[in-house]
Write a protein that holds these residues in place. Structure first.
Motif, short mmCIF file in Angstrom:
data_model
loop_
_atom_site.label_atom_id
_atom_site.label_comp_id
_atom_site.label_asym_id
_atom_site.label_seq_id
_atom_site.Cartn_x
_atom_site.Cartn_y
_atom_site.Cartn_z
N ASP A 35 0.86 -1.18 0.00
CA ASP A 35 0.00 0.00 0.00
C ASP A 35 0.90 1.24 0.00
O ASP A 35 1.37 1.67 1.05
CB ASP A 35 -0.86 -0.08 1.28
N THR A 36 1.15 1.79 -1.19
CA THR A 36 2.11 2.91 -1.25
C THR A 36 1.54 4.18 -0.63
O THR A 36 2.29 5.03 -0.15
CB THR A 36 2.57 3.19 -2.70
N GLY A 37 0.21 4.31 -0.63
CA GLY A 37 -0.40 5.48 0.02
C GLY A 37 -0.04 5.52 1.50
O GLY A 37 0.17 6.60 2.08
N ARG A 127 -0.92 5.86 -7.01
CA ARG A 127 -1.36 6.81 -8.03
C ARG A 127 -0.48 6.74 -9.28
O ARG A 127 -0.92 7.07 -10.38
CB ARG A 127 -1.29 8.25 -7.50
N ASP A 128 0.78 6.34 -9.07
CA ASP A 128 1.78 6.39 -10.14
C ASP A 128 2.45 5.03 -10.33
O ASP A 128 3.57 4.95 -10.82
CB ASP A 128 2.87 7.42 -9.76
N ILE A 129 1.77 3.97 -9.94
CA ILE A 129 2.44 2.66 -9.97
C ILE A 129 2.63 2.19 -11.42
O ILE A 129 3.73 1.83 -11.82
CB ILE A 129 1.65 1.60 -9.15
N ASN A 183 -2.82 16.97 -10.68
CA ASN A 183 -2.14 18.07 -11.38
C ASN A 183 -0.72 18.33 -10.93
O ASN A 183 -0.08 19.26 -11.42
CB ASN A 183 -2.97 19.35 -11.24
N ARG A 184 -0.21 17.53 -10.00
CA ARG A 184 1.17 17.80 -9.55
C ARG A 184 2.15 17.46 -10.68
O ARG A 184 1.83 16.68 -11.59
CB ARG A 184 1.48 17.02 -8.28
N GLU A 185 3.36 18.05 -10.55
CA GLU A 185 4.34 17.87 -11.62
C GLU A 185 4.96 16.48 -11.64
O GLU A 185 5.20 15.91 -12.69
CB GLU A 185 5.44 18.91 -11.48
O1 DC Z 1 -4.35 5.81 -1.30
P1 DC Z 1 -4.34 6.80 -0.15
O2 DC Z 1 -5.59 7.64 -0.03
O3 DC Z 1 -3.97 6.17 1.16
O4 DC Z 1 -3.16 7.81 -0.53
C1 DC Z 1 -2.82 8.87 0.30
C2 DC Z 1 -2.21 10.01 -0.51
O5 DC Z 1 -0.91 9.66 -0.96
C3 DC Z 1 -3.01 10.48 -1.72
O6 DC Z 1 -3.55 11.75 -1.51
C4 DC Z 1 -2.02 10.54 -2.84
C5 DC Z 1 -0.72 10.08 -2.30
N1 DC Z 1 -0.15 8.97 -3.05
C6 DC Z 1 0.68 9.27 -4.08
O7 DC Z 1 0.88 10.45 -4.39
N2 DC Z 1 1.30 8.28 -4.77
C7 DC Z 1 1.09 7.01 -4.47
N3 DC Z 1 1.73 6.06 -5.14
C8 DC Z 1 0.21 6.67 -3.41
C9 DC Z 1 -0.42 7.68 -2.73
#
Ligand code: DC
Length: 224
Positions: A35-37, A127-129, A183-185
């Motif tokens: 879980d990368t978040g 988000r970026d996997i 929208n982040r870079e």
């Molecule tokens: O999936 P989550 O809601 O637990 O993620 C928390 C925050 O982390 C979310 O706002 C975006 C960021 N995130 C990210 O930028 N890149 C990832 N690979 C995972 C999460």
């Protein structure tokens, strides 16, 4: 060099069902769930605990240098301490997007995530996997759901945790987070062209899990 491990990338916005679904798929396929978040959340938790302003990039980067993040038995450890519960507080959710915007934070975590995927077969969500962390993942999925549906899920989760939150605030927070994350870079939330799109709004968790497992098992590639 190729090895016998394989990887599954799951991306999508907050509360789209990624972690619930990925966890179930990992059990069925007997592979590791990452879980990368939770990793971005752990750093955010440490920043807040140290009374650092999440927008103060330099202070966040300094803190990052003395921060260790690890998963042990599916739990997240921050500097050797289990923070599974703390990272789910709404104050962390509200601030995590600011931390996830910082290039140095992403570099450190992406590096850690790539190292984890080299050691075993994984299903990783974030988000970026599919785009940045594992662009050569064997299977990629992009999960979505309407903002109302996602807010309902998040609201229920927070109420069950005993947090005092308003539904309308959760809708606004999700919209803000989507906006910043998309929208982040560096490493924005974007669907990789080769990812299966899965809208979870009106589907049961089991159906979504079955869909992913059947594709990984080389079966039905049809529409869910
Ligand atoms: O999936 P989550 O809601 O637990 O993620 C928390 C925050 O982390 C979310 O706002 C975006 C960021 N995130 C990210 O930028 N890149 C990832 N690979 C995972 C999460």
């Amino acid at each position: 060099m190729s090895n016998s491990y394989y990887s599954i990338a799951i991306d999508g916005p907050s509360a789209s069902g990624k972690s619930t679904i990925a966890k179930m798929v990992s059990k069925i396929l007997n592979i590791e769930y990452i879980d990368t978040g939770a990793m971005y959340r752990a750093i955010t938790y440490k920043v807040l605990k140290n009374n650092i302003d999440p927008l103060d990039e330099k202070a966040v980067i300094d803190l990052l240098k003395e921060t260790e993040i690890d998963f042990i038995n599916n739990s997240i450890y921050l500097d050797g301490v289990n923070v599974d519960k703390e990272i789910r507080d709404n104050i962390v959710s509200k601030n995590v997007s600011y931390i996830a915007m910082i290039k140095e934070v992403r570099e450190k975590l992406v590096h850690l995530q790539q190292a984890m995927a080299k050691k075993k077969s994984v299903i990783m969500d974030g988000r970026d996997i599919g785009t940045v962390v594992l662009p050569h993942a064997d299977y990629k999925f992009f999960l979505t759901a309407s903002v109302e549906e996602r807010a309902k899920r998040r609201f229920k989760e927070l109420i069950n945790r005993g947090e005092d939150v308003k539904f309308e605030d959760i809708v606004e927070e999700l919209k803000t987070r989507d906006e910043i994350d998309s929208n982040r870079e560096v490493g924005p939330l974007v669907r990789s062209k080769d990812a299966y799109l899965l809208d979870t709004s009106n589907k049961s968790i089991e159906d979504c899990v079955d869909f992913i497992v059947s594709i990984v098992n080389g079966g039905n590639e049809g529409v869910l």
